[in-house]
Design an enzyme around this catalytic site. Sequence first.
Site, short mmCIF file in Angstrom:
data_model
loop_
_atom_site.label_atom_id
_atom_site.label_comp_id
_atom_site.label_asym_id
_atom_site.label_seq_id
_atom_site.Cartn_x
_atom_site.Cartn_y
_atom_site.Cartn_z
N ASN A 47 -12.91 0.90 1.17
CA ASN A 47 -12.72 -0.23 2.07
C ASN A 47 -12.56 0.12 3.54
O ASN A 47 -11.29 0.93 3.86
CB ASN A 47 -11.58 -1.13 1.65
CG ASN A 47 -11.23 -2.29 2.70
OD1 ASN A 47 -12.05 -2.38 3.48
ND2 ASN A 47 -10.09 -3.14 2.29
N LYS B 134 -12.06 -1.31 6.37
CA LYS B 134 -11.18 -2.09 7.21
C LYS B 134 -11.69 -2.35 8.40
O LYS B 134 -12.96 -2.23 8.64
CB LYS B 134 -9.50 -1.56 6.75
CG LYS B 134 -9.41 -1.30 5.52
CD LYS B 134 -7.69 -1.30 5.44
CE LYS B 134 -7.36 -1.20 3.96
NZ LYS B 134 -6.03 -0.97 3.65
N HIS C 283 -7.96 -9.69 -0.20
CA HIS C 283 -7.06 -8.49 0.22
C HIS C 283 -5.71 -8.95 0.42
O HIS C 283 -5.56 -9.65 1.53
CB HIS C 283 -7.61 -7.69 1.30
CG HIS C 283 -7.10 -6.23 1.46
ND1 HIS C 283 -6.18 -6.03 2.04
CD2 HIS C 283 -7.74 -4.89 0.80
CE1 HIS C 283 -5.67 -4.63 1.89
NE2 HIS C 283 -6.75 -4.12 1.16
N GLU D 227 -4.13 -7.75 2.90
CA GLU D 227 -3.99 -7.96 4.37
C GLU D 227 -4.58 -9.26 5.02
O GLU D 227 -3.88 -9.72 6.00
CB GLU D 227 -4.95 -6.89 4.88
CG GLU D 227 -3.96 -5.44 4.88
CD GLU D 227 -4.86 -4.00 5.02
OE1 GLU D 227 -6.13 -4.30 5.23
OE2 GLU D 227 -4.40 -3.08 4.38
N GLU E 74 -3.89 -3.87 -6.05
CA GLU E 74 -3.55 -3.03 -4.87
C GLU E 74 -1.99 -3.45 -4.77
O GLU E 74 -1.83 -4.41 -4.03
CB GLU E 74 -4.34 -3.28 -3.86
CG GLU E 74 -5.70 -3.09 -3.95
CD GLU E 74 -6.43 -2.60 -2.76
OE1 GLU E 74 -7.01 -1.58 -2.45
OE2 GLU E 74 -6.40 -3.59 -1.84
N GLY F 239 -1.62 2.23 2.41
CA GLY F 239 -1.52 2.84 3.69
C GLY F 239 -0.09 3.43 3.75
O GLY F 239 0.32 3.81 4.70
N SER G 140 -3.25 4.18 -1.55
CA SER G 140 -3.02 5.43 -1.26
C SER G 140 -3.86 6.28 -2.43
O SER G 140 -3.33 7.52 -2.88
CB SER G 140 -1.81 5.91 -1.29
OG SER G 140 -0.94 5.24 -0.21
P1 13P Z 1 -5.12 2.97 1.43
O1 13P Z 1 -5.97 3.65 0.36
O2 13P Z 1 -5.28 3.44 2.81
O3 13P Z 1 -3.86 3.07 0.88
O4 13P Z 1 -5.55 1.54 1.38
C1 13P Z 1 -6.02 0.70 0.25
C2 13P Z 1 -6.43 -0.54 0.32
O5 13P Z 1 -5.92 -1.48 0.84
C3 13P Z 1 -7.93 -0.52 0.09
O6 13P Z 1 -8.38 -2.15 0.12
#
Ligand code: 13P
Length: 254
Positions: free
Chosen positions: A9, A11, A97, A99, A169, A175, A215
């Site tokens: 992803n 982003k 997601h 976010e 997740e 992150g 992560s």
């Molecule tokens: P990270 O791998 O940066 O923690 O992000 C995970 C994520 O949100 C994947 O959709």
Amino acid sequence: MRKQIAAANWKMNLTYGAAEALLNDILKEQVALAPDQKVIFAVPFPYLIMAKSGVEEEQGYSIAAQNCYSKSSGAYTGEVSAEMLQSIGIKYCVIGHSERREYFGESAEMLAEKVDLCLQHEIEPVFCCGEALNIREEGAQNNYVQTQLEASLFHLTEDQMLKVIIAYEPIWAIGTGKTASSVQAQEMHAHIRSVFAAKYGDEVANNISILYGGSVKGSNAAELFSKPDVDGGLVGGASLVATDFVEIIKALKR
Ligand code: 13P
């Protein structure tokens, strides 16, 4: 048999040139996938066509959108429909997601509509769920995730449900560099599978891929993926580094 999936992803990262270079760096490794393995790159909308032309779908490599809108078409300036994605040959789309739930106020009902539109347009949703830190600290994570699944997916038929990929997740692991332990991931994935088994039966539940996200790195992927109910990962930060993501692909179970 359910698929083992390494999903990137990206982003809102990378310029066009950097995106092209990253994809090429990963693809030139030519990691051969077993028939039950897949690699999916969820890239920003403007790069979908470029990315799609770079991957060999027959080899198990595919492109996903990171989102689509909850209406079929019309006066929704700035939005992208599932039908548009289908018209450029996109077969996967990340939905819900954390976010998007947090920054764009996406509700469970809206996500159910997005899932329906994806399925109508032959796009497999990668449906995200996961709890925030305070919910985990209260020990309420299992109920919380179950409610997320029930609210946006339980209206689907068995056949439709088999076309959905789940990504667990935990928000506290996204992150932050704080990965869930493989034991925590396995516990939640087993719970998620049991939730689907209770609603759709064991056969459906055993055929749903459940990815872990939060992560995931080259250095911890093999341990996470070694757990029986962890069918791969949805990877943010580490998917932006070619060597790291290649290591993650190689860590998929066979
Ligand atoms: P990270 O791998 O940066 O923690 O992000 C995970 C994520 O949100 C994947 O959709």
